[in-house]
Design an enzyme around this catalytic site. Sequence first.
Site, mmCIF file in Angstrom:
data_model
loop_
_atom_site.group_PDB
_atom_site.id
_atom_site.type_symbol
_atom_site.label_atom_id
_atom_site.label_comp_id
_atom_site.label_asym_id
_atom_site.label_seq_id
_atom_site.Cartn_x
_atom_site.Cartn_y
_atom_site.Cartn_z
ATOM 1 N N CYS A 122 -30.676 32.224 67.558
ATOM 2 C CA CYS A 122 -29.935 33.329 66.958
ATOM 3 C C CYS A 122 -29.006 32.758 65.893
ATOM 4 C CB CYS A 122 -29.125 34.067 68.021
ATOM 5 S SG CYS A 122 -27.880 33.008 68.822
ATOM 6 N N GLU B 204 -18.809 30.283 78.534
ATOM 7 C CA GLU B 204 -18.222 31.392 77.770
ATOM 8 C C GLU B 204 -17.183 32.131 78.594
ATOM 9 O OE1 GLU B 204 -19.463 35.733 76.011
ATOM 10 O OE2 GLU B 204 -21.026 34.191 75.999
ATOM 11 N N CYS C 117 -24.467 40.509 72.645
ATOM 12 C CA CYS C 117 -24.825 40.204 71.259
ATOM 13 C C CYS C 117 -26.177 40.796 70.889
ATOM 14 C CB CYS C 117 -24.775 38.696 71.019
ATOM 15 S SG CYS C 117 -26.318 37.815 71.271
ATOM 16 N N HIS D 297 -26.854 25.747 75.259
ATOM 17 C CA HIS D 297 -27.458 25.446 76.548
ATOM 18 C C HIS D 297 -28.970 25.266 76.395
ATOM 19 C CE1 HIS D 297 -23.878 27.340 78.895
ATOM 20 N NE2 HIS D 297 -23.688 26.063 78.625
ATOM 21 N N ASN E 16 -28.851 33.701 78.735
ATOM 22 C CA ASN E 16 -29.712 34.699 78.096
ATOM 23 C C ASN E 16 -31.190 34.414 78.358
ATOM 24 O OD1 ASN E 16 -31.111 33.763 75.308
ATOM 25 N ND2 ASN E 16 -29.216 32.611 75.593
#
Length: 314
Positions: free
Chosen positions: A12, A126, A194, A41, A224
């Site tokens: 991304c 995070e 996001c 990660h 994710n």
Amino acid sequence: MRIILANPRGFCAGVNMAIECLERALDFFGPPVYVYHEIVHNKYVVDRFKGRGTVFVESLDEVPEGSPLLYSAHGVSPQIREQARGRRLVAVDATCPLVTKVHLEAIKYAREGYTIFLIGHEGHDEVIGTMGEAPEQMVLVETAEDVEKLDIGNPEKLAYLTQTTLSVDDANLVIAALRRRFPQIANPPKDDICYATQNRQEGVRELASRSDLVLVLGSQNSSNSRRLAEIALSLGVPSHLIDGVSEIRAEWFEGVGTVLITAGASAPEDVVQECVDYLVRNHGATMEEAYVREENVHFPLPKSLRELLPAGSR
């Protein structure tokens, strides 16, 4: 065998920016460059940078005074920033701007006296960074069941935020539970999860039904990426989260006609292509690309790095 290659997939804008930050820092400072936590990660990305002289640390005590230090894409707490200043480290902030947005929301709500529920996974980099913005006023909530156990002194000033890499469906379950229990709860004007996380999840939801098996490229500690594999499994399609082709098992493909391949937002494209090549080579697979969303997001290098670089290389 047929391969459906999901689009969008892989890196991304935030990951691209963080990786470019580290590459530029290595070019500018030379090794070693220190990074607080993994830059993203992903095992392949981290190992590649280790090979170039990057040192990943879990404590700033490991960083010699005055050294260059990058904050990872997941962000850090104000306490870490203060510690870096105390050690005279040359800090470059590679935090994803979408994570920074959540930090700023936490600061705003905290200043206004809110108790803030952070929907996320305990121990994730995070989450640790975000909660550090207002540790006395933030409460971590992982599941809808957690909402029923909350004991809140002042229910009049409540707000929620979310980790950016959650499953949209899971987050919505927790948000619904919070709204049922606290109808007046405030929320940020724009969704915290996001765009890239949502797009990759939407791709799996839309394409998994056309597949007999789903391969998700990504590391086990990538939130994710894990969500993508979980979504496929929830739809009844066998799914495997793998770092690369070396983890593929031949028995997965018995009776399989169509394989969906996607990648988490921190997984590089070369590991995707290696898996495609494996299936073409071993199963005579043909490939089609399936486009679910178009992505044109780009984040500039952070100001802290641009100010260090020569004018022509910014």
